[in-house]
Design an enzyme around this catalytic site. Structure first.
Site, PDB file in Angstrom:
ATOM      1  N   ALA A   1      35.624 -47.512 106.278  1.00 38.88           N
ATOM      2  CA  ALA A   1      35.127 -46.730 104.949  1.00 38.88           C
ATOM      3  C   ALA A   1      36.396 -45.836 104.542  1.00 38.88           C
ATOM      4  O   ALA A   1      36.631 -45.916 103.496  1.00 38.88           O
ATOM      5  CB  ALA A   1      34.243 -45.557 105.507  1.00 38.88           C
ATOM      6  N   CYS A   2      37.492 -45.496 105.180  1.00 38.79           N
ATOM      7  CA  CYS A   2      38.589 -44.477 105.024  1.00 38.79           C
ATOM      8  C   CYS A   2      39.649 -45.650 104.131  1.00 38.79           C
ATOM      9  O   CYS A   2      40.189 -45.248 103.195  1.00 38.79           O
ATOM     10  CB  CYS A   2      39.287 -44.028 106.086  1.00 38.79           C
ATOM     11  N   ARG A   3      39.575 -46.854 104.883  1.00 33.22           N
ATOM     12  CA  ARG A   3      40.426 -47.794 103.911  1.00 33.22           C
ATOM     13  C   ARG A   3      40.048 -48.039 102.685  1.00 33.22           C
ATOM     14  O   ARG A   3      40.620 -48.251 101.923  1.00 33.22           O
ATOM     15  CB  ARG A   3      40.542 -49.146 105.074  1.00 33.22           C
TER      16      ARG A   3
END
Length: 156
Positions: free
Chosen positions: A45-47
């Site tokens: 998700a962060c990527r």
């Protein structure tokens, strides 16, 4: 700590970026800032969110915004993430989550039906004087940039 509100001066801080250089919030005065807090570089998700910021970098920059991401990751991990994903904006390391606490982005949250302590994905928009113009607490990674574009009208 209480959540920050629109109209407040953003709390000052100095952290190291992905190159190991100290960056202070006051260094960014004179430009609008999109300051986003995320749990961990190079996770799914962060990527995805980091790459959305990368893909929107041109329109954000053209609209006068400086993009700054903050996580608890080490300088080395941030350098790796920036290189791997071609991130051209500043990533800051807050390993002791002190700045996260100043911005009320660290604490209890619900994750997969459990209550845990960790980073609350959040974004703050600051004006040229460091005053908060928008707060977005507990955001989702997916669709975040589209929502920001609607609110800030930075799109192409």
């Amino acid at each position: 700590m209480a959540q920050l509100e629109v109209g407040q001066q953003a709390p000052e801080f100095t952290l190291k970026n992905q190159h190991g250089d100290a960056v202070s919030l006051s260094d960014l005065r004179g430009s609008k800032v999109v300051l986003w807090f995320y749990p961990e570089a190079m996770t799914s998700a962060c990527r995805s969110q980091a790459c959305d910021f990368r893909d929107s970098f041109g329109p954000l920059e053209a609209a006068g915004y400086t993009v700054v991401g903050v996580s608890r990751d080490s300088v080395e991990k941030l350098a790796s993430a920036a290189e791997t994903d071609g991130l051209q904006y500043t990533l800051l390391s807050d390993p002791d989550h002190e700045v996260h606490e100043q911005y009320a982005t660290w604490g209890e949250k619900s994750m997969y039906g459990r209550t845990v302590i960790g980073v609350k994905r959040s974004t703050f928009v600051l004006d040229e004087h460091g005053v908060i113009t928008h707060t977005f607490y507990n955001t989702k990674a997916k669709g975040h940039l589209a929502m920001l574009n609607k609110r800030l009208a930075f799109g192409e």
